[in-house]
Design a protein around this motif. Structure first.
Motif, PDB file in Angstrom:
ATOM      1  N   ASP A  58      -3.461   0.726  12.801  1.00  0.00           N
ATOM      2  CA  ASP A  58      -3.921   0.860  11.422  1.00  0.00           C
ATOM      3  C   ASP A  58      -3.458   2.182  10.827  1.00  0.00           C
ATOM      4  O   ASP A  58      -3.053   2.240   9.681  1.00  0.00           O
ATOM      5  N   ASP A  59      -3.518   3.245  11.610  1.00  0.00           N
ATOM      6  CA  ASP A  59      -3.077   4.543  11.128  1.00  0.00           C
ATOM      7  C   ASP A  59      -1.582   4.544  10.842  1.00  0.00           C
ATOM      8  O   ASP A  59      -1.138   5.116   9.860  1.00  0.00           O
ATOM      9  N   TRP A  70       0.537   2.003   9.963  1.00  0.00           N
ATOM     10  CA  TRP A  70       0.967   1.331   8.742  1.00  0.00           C
ATOM     11  C   TRP A  70       0.422   2.015   7.504  1.00  0.00           C
ATOM     12  O   TRP A  70       1.058   2.018   6.460  1.00  0.00           O
ATOM     13  N   ARG A  71      -0.751   2.624   7.603  1.00  0.00           N
ATOM     14  CA  ARG A  71      -1.273   3.355   6.438  1.00  0.00           C
ATOM     15  C   ARG A  71      -0.390   4.560   6.128  1.00  0.00           C
ATOM     16  O   ARG A  71      -0.122   4.851   4.958  1.00  0.00           O
ATOM     17  N   ALA A 106      -2.409  -0.771   0.481  1.00  0.00           N
ATOM     18  CA  ALA A 106      -2.734   0.643   0.258  1.00  0.00           C
ATOM     19  C   ALA A 106      -4.169   0.809  -0.234  1.00  0.00           C
ATOM     20  O   ALA A 106      -4.841   1.767   0.129  1.00  0.00           O
ATOM     21  N   GLY A 143      -6.544  -1.263   0.473  1.00  0.00           N
ATOM     22  CA  GLY A 143      -7.463  -1.838   1.455  1.00  0.00           C
ATOM     23  C   GLY A 143      -8.005  -3.192   1.048  1.00  0.00           C
ATOM     24  O   GLY A 143      -8.995  -3.661   1.604  1.00  0.00           O
ATOM     25  N   ASP A 180      -5.527  -7.090   4.714  1.00  0.00           N
ATOM     26  CA  ASP A 180      -5.063  -6.487   5.969  1.00  0.00           C
ATOM     27  C   ASP A 180      -3.630  -6.949   6.246  1.00  0.00           C
ATOM     28  O   ASP A 180      -3.164  -7.930   5.665  1.00  0.00           O
TER      29      ASP A 180
END
Length: 112
Positions: free
Chosen positions: A16-17, A19-20, A87, A89, A92
């Motif tokens: 998750d980190d 791709w963010r 971006a 949220g 997903d």
């Protein structure tokens, strides 16, 4: 094209980190390009080349060049919109990938 849609086992950070971070970097590039004509031109040229490459993969009999290019630009616009939703949220990566997969399938089914 959707960050995080396929987990990267080699990534040191949580997926998750990763791709963010990729999303924020892409948005920073787009933001900078909006104020820099040369950078904007390069980004647009890259997008044009990608659209041309996608259009070239669509079967010709049902997709004349302009129709294929329009379909390709539509697919790219879909991905860019989904990236903004990622971006924020709102969606997903797995769901975004599913949406892209569906519309790619429709683009190729319509070509038959």
């Amino acid at each position: 094209m959707i960050p995080g849609a396929v987990p990267d086992p080699a990534a040191e950070q949580h997926p998750d980190d990763t791709w963010r971070i990729q999303m924020m970097a892409w948005l920073a590039v787009v933001n900078r390009a909006a104020r820099n004509p040369e950078m904007s031109s390069r980004l647009s040229a890259g997008s044009d080349r990608l659209a041309e490459a996608i259009a070239a993969t669509l079967p010709a009999p049902r997709h004349p060049r302009e129709d294929a290019l329009s379909t390709a630009r539509g697919l790219l616009s879909l991905v860019e919109g989904l990236l903004l939703q990622l971006a924020r949220g709102d969606i997903d990566p797995a769901r975004a990938s599913s949406v892209v997969t569906r519309f790619v399938a429709l683009a190729f089914d319509a070509s038959r």
